[in-house]
Design a protein around this motif. Structure first.
Motif: not given
Length: 91
Positions: A14-21, A26-30, A45-48, A54-66
């Protein structure tokens, strides 16, 4: 093993996600606008969470295997999204 929190947050995930957000303006305001527009902290919380997914999908794609995908999914499941949203709504 008891989870004792991290820097005032429920856990490290939780701390890590908050720190990154809150680190990138721009991400903070969104994230803040998504949290504030919601009727309560649970929906906020569900919106965040959706934003982070969505950010993770942009970085890693929709599937994150392995192993990396499994680790990411496990960490995301531990995040207290309503806690982050309540923090964003208060600022």
């Amino acid at each position: 093993m008891k989870d004792e929190g991290c820097n005032g947050w429920t856990n490290q995930e939780t701390w890590v996600v908050n720190a990154w957000l809150t680190n990138e303006e721009q991400i903070y305001h969104l994230a803040t606008s998504l949290a504030v527009a919601a009727p309560n902290a649970l929906v906020a919380g569900e919106n965040v969470k959706a934003l982070v997914e969505e950010i993770a999908a942009n970085w890693f794609g929709d599937t994150r295997p392995g192993m990396i995908g499994d680790l990411l999914n496990a960490a995301m499941a531990r995040v207290e999204w309503a806690e982050i949203a309540a923090h964003l709504r208060d600022h």
